[in-house]
Design a protein around this motif. Structure first.
Motif, short mmCIF file in Angstrom:
data_model
loop_
_atom_site.label_atom_id
_atom_site.label_comp_id
_atom_site.label_asym_id
_atom_site.label_seq_id
_atom_site.Cartn_x
_atom_site.Cartn_y
_atom_site.Cartn_z
N TYR A 9 -64.22 54.42 -38.10
CA TYR A 9 -64.15 55.38 -36.99
C TYR A 9 -62.89 56.17 -37.25
CZ TYR A 9 -62.68 57.13 -32.44
OH TYR A 9 -62.24 57.95 -31.43
N SER A 10 -62.91 57.48 -36.97
CA SER A 10 -61.68 58.25 -37.16
C SER A 10 -61.65 59.41 -36.19
CB SER A 10 -61.61 58.76 -38.60
OG SER A 10 -60.40 59.45 -38.80
N GLN A 11 -60.50 59.59 -35.54
CA GLN A 11 -60.37 60.70 -34.59
C GLN A 11 -60.01 61.99 -35.28
OE1 GLN A 11 -57.65 59.53 -31.29
NE2 GLN A 11 -59.44 60.13 -30.10
N THR A 12 -58.97 61.96 -36.12
CA THR A 12 -58.47 63.19 -36.74
C THR A 12 -59.12 63.43 -38.10
OG1 THR A 12 -56.74 62.11 -38.02
CG2 THR A 12 -56.20 62.68 -35.74
N GLY A 13 -59.83 62.42 -38.59
CA GLY A 13 -60.41 62.52 -39.92
C GLY A 13 -59.55 61.86 -40.98
N GLN A 14 -58.36 61.37 -40.59
CA GLN A 14 -57.48 60.75 -41.60
C GLN A 14 -58.12 59.50 -42.22
OE1 GLN A 14 -52.97 60.25 -41.55
NE2 GLN A 14 -53.61 58.31 -40.70
N LEU A 15 -58.57 58.59 -41.36
CA LEU A 15 -59.16 57.37 -41.90
C LEU A 15 -60.48 57.68 -42.64
CD1 LEU A 15 -58.97 54.33 -42.25
CD2 LEU A 15 -60.02 54.03 -40.02
N ALA A 16 -61.19 58.69 -42.17
CA ALA A 16 -62.43 59.08 -42.85
C ALA A 16 -62.12 59.51 -44.29
CB ALA A 16 -63.12 60.21 -42.08
N TYR A 87 -60.07 50.48 -40.22
CA TYR A 87 -59.66 50.72 -38.83
C TYR A 87 -58.24 51.26 -38.76
CZ TYR A 87 -56.97 46.29 -38.64
OH TYR A 87 -56.06 45.28 -38.85
N GLN A 88 -57.94 51.91 -37.64
CA GLN A 88 -56.57 52.34 -37.36
C GLN A 88 -56.01 51.46 -36.25
OE1 GLN A 88 -59.51 53.32 -35.96
NE2 GLN A 88 -59.26 55.39 -36.76
N VAL A 89 -54.70 51.47 -36.14
CA VAL A 89 -54.05 50.61 -35.15
C VAL A 89 -53.80 51.43 -33.89
CG1 VAL A 89 -51.99 49.23 -34.68
CG2 VAL A 89 -52.94 49.31 -37.00
N TRP A 90 -54.13 50.84 -32.75
CA TRP A 90 -53.78 51.41 -31.44
C TRP A 90 -52.96 50.35 -30.71
CZ3 TRP A 90 -58.82 53.90 -28.92
CH2 TRP A 90 -59.22 55.00 -29.68
N PHE A 91 -51.75 50.69 -30.35
CA PHE A 91 -50.90 49.78 -29.60
C PHE A 91 -50.85 48.37 -30.21
CE2 PHE A 91 -52.48 52.95 -26.50
CZ PHE A 91 -51.29 53.60 -26.30
N LEU A 92 -50.51 48.33 -31.47
CA LEU A 92 -50.34 47.07 -32.21
C LEU A 92 -51.61 46.20 -32.19
CD1 LEU A 92 -46.74 46.14 -30.93
CD2 LEU A 92 -47.36 47.66 -32.81
N SER A 93 -52.74 46.84 -31.99
CA SER A 93 -54.02 46.13 -31.91
C SER A 93 -55.04 46.95 -32.69
CB SER A 93 -54.50 46.05 -30.46
OG SER A 93 -53.47 45.50 -29.65
C1 FMN Z 1 -53.83 55.34 -28.68
C2 FMN Z 1 -53.14 55.24 -30.02
C3 FMN Z 1 -52.22 54.23 -30.27
C4 FMN Z 1 -51.63 54.12 -31.53
N1 FMN Z 1 -50.80 53.04 -31.78
C5 FMN Z 1 -50.33 52.84 -33.05
C6 FMN Z 1 -49.59 51.66 -33.37
O1 FMN Z 1 -49.37 50.77 -32.54
N2 FMN Z 1 -49.15 51.50 -34.66
C7 FMN Z 1 -49.37 52.45 -35.62
O2 FMN Z 1 -48.92 52.25 -36.74
N3 FMN Z 1 -50.10 53.57 -35.34
C8 FMN Z 1 -50.58 53.79 -34.10
N4 FMN Z 1 -51.35 54.91 -33.82
C9 FMN Z 1 -51.69 55.85 -34.92
C10 FMN Z 1 -53.07 55.47 -35.50
O3 FMN Z 1 -53.03 54.21 -36.10
C11 FMN Z 1 -53.61 56.48 -36.53
O4 FMN Z 1 -52.68 56.65 -37.55
C12 FMN Z 1 -53.92 57.83 -35.92
O5 FMN Z 1 -54.56 57.64 -34.69
C13 FMN Z 1 -54.84 58.66 -36.83
O6 FMN Z 1 -56.03 57.94 -37.08
P1 FMN Z 1 -57.49 58.57 -37.14
O7 FMN Z 1 -57.36 60.03 -36.99
O8 FMN Z 1 -58.05 58.21 -38.49
O9 FMN Z 1 -58.29 57.97 -36.03
C14 FMN Z 1 -51.93 55.07 -32.55
C15 FMN Z 1 -52.82 56.11 -32.27
C16 FMN Z 1 -53.44 56.20 -31.03
C17 FMN Z 1 -54.43 57.30 -30.78
#
Ligand code: FMN
Length: 318
Positions: A9-16, A87-93
């Motif tokens: 899953y990716s919001q910004t496209g980075q993980l994609a 996966y990406q990390v959200w709030f250390l989870s």
């Molecule tokens: C709600 C939220 C919480 C996040 N918390 C963390 C975090 O705890 N640790 C971290 O390294 N990155 C954190 N990030 C950054 C994401 O891991 C990730 O780098 C970013 O959302 C881009 O990912 P995506 O576009 O591929 O989804 C957070 C992003 C979001 C949106």
């Protein structure tokens, strides 16, 4: 023919992009069939995030109460030789979409007894999230054989500003005329992640489903920032404590919950700006006496792939 499933899953496209880079050698291989499953929350998460909604997501995220997903496209009965969970990390989870996937009945059928590689792309704090995912995979009876982590190269202090700005404005930066560098993973690191796909392709024929071994050792798959271990533990404890209180106060829309959340945001930022630098100095001071303990912790968090990078010397990325 070997079959590999990428779940992401990716919001910004980075993980994609990271997934595409890792998958490229497998897609090009005539002996591998690659299936991509992109997770879709029924109610999409906003991007850019409104300020309060961003922080208001943390209690459900930290407590593994994600929004449900649309049905998967992949059949749960389909057998795969390897599953890559990106996966990406959200709030250390783990982000809510990945947490939701791990809770589906399909995940049980897809993952039980299968070799799994986790692929993380985040700012730089992933240790606690991976602990949660490890527990989830163990409960599902999956075999975690490797973990690959791509993080932002910029200094932690810079990404502490640039990542939230990126999430809240939708702009990567650079900000303030270049004082704060652009957020996100370096394009060169993403392109370089192709080496993991090449190693997976080379190792797949010998991958034994009953006792699968790591495929990505010696490639610098992870780098553990030892200075972040204690911060992650403290931050995670704080999120659990305050998250429980906020969940008790009601749904994200509850006024009382939002008021207490505002108080917590101020408290959190104050702690990060005051206590964190002081504890960083103390940690640096006592580091010589903690070497063995830190080395043990590093090895633990770096498993199963390890930090060794045979091509570039140890540790990975200098
Ligand atoms: C709600 C939220 C919480 C996040 N918390 C963390 C975090 O705890 N640790 C971290 O390294 N990155 C954190 N990030 C950054 C994401 O891991 C990730 O780098 C970013 O959302 C881009 O990912 P995506 O576009 O591929 O989804 C957070 C992003 C979001 C949106």
């Amino acid at each position: 023919m070997k079959r590999v499933l990428f779940v992401s899953y990716s919001q910004t496209g980075q993980l994609a992009e990271v997934v595409r880079s890792v998958a490229a050698p497998l897609v090009a291989s005539p002996s591998v069939e690659v299936v991509f499953e992109t997770l879709e929350p029924i109610e999409p998460y906003p991007f850019p995030w409104p300020f309060l909604r961003f922080f208001n997501t943390f209690p459900e995220t930290v407590y593994g109460m994600p929004r449900p997903l649309n049905p998967l496209r992949v059949g749960a009965g389909e057998p795969f030789d390897l599953i890559v969970l990106a996966y990406q990390v959200w709030f250390l989870s783990p982000s809510q979409p990945m947490a939701a996937f791990l809770q589906t009945p399909e995940a049980v059928r897809l993952l039980r007894g299968r070799p799994v590689i986790t692929l993380i792309a985040c700012r730089n704090m992933w240790l606690m999230a991976q602990e949660t995912v490890k527990r989830g995979l163990q409960a599902l009876g999956a075999h975690l054989i490797d973990n690959v982590v791509l993080t932002d190269r910029a200094h932690s202090a810079a990404t502490f500003i640039s990542t939230p700005l990126w999430m809240l404005t939708g702009r990567r930066g650079p900000f303030l005329g270049g004082v704060v560098p652009a957020a996100g993973i370096d394009a060169a690191d993403i392109a370089d992640a192709r080496r993991f796909g090449a190693a997976i392709e080379a190792g797949l024929p010998a991958l034994d489903a009953a006792s699968p071994q790591a495929l990505l050792k010696g490639l610098g798959a992870v780098r553990v920032n030892e200075r972040l271990i204690a911060s992650e533990r403290t931050g995670y404890r704080s999120f659990r404590l305050w998250g429980r209180l906020l969940l008790f106060l009601g749904q994200p829309s509850s006024l009382l919950r939002r008021i207490v959340l505002c108080f917590y945001i101020v408290f959190l930022v104050t702690m990060i700006l005051t206590v964190a630098p002081v504890s960083a100095v103390i940690k640096r001071f006592v580091a010589p006496w903690m070497r063995e303990r830190i080395a043990r912790q590093r090895a633990y968090f770096a498993a199963p792939s390890g930090e060794t990078d045979e091509a570039r010397g140890f540790p990975a990325h200098g």
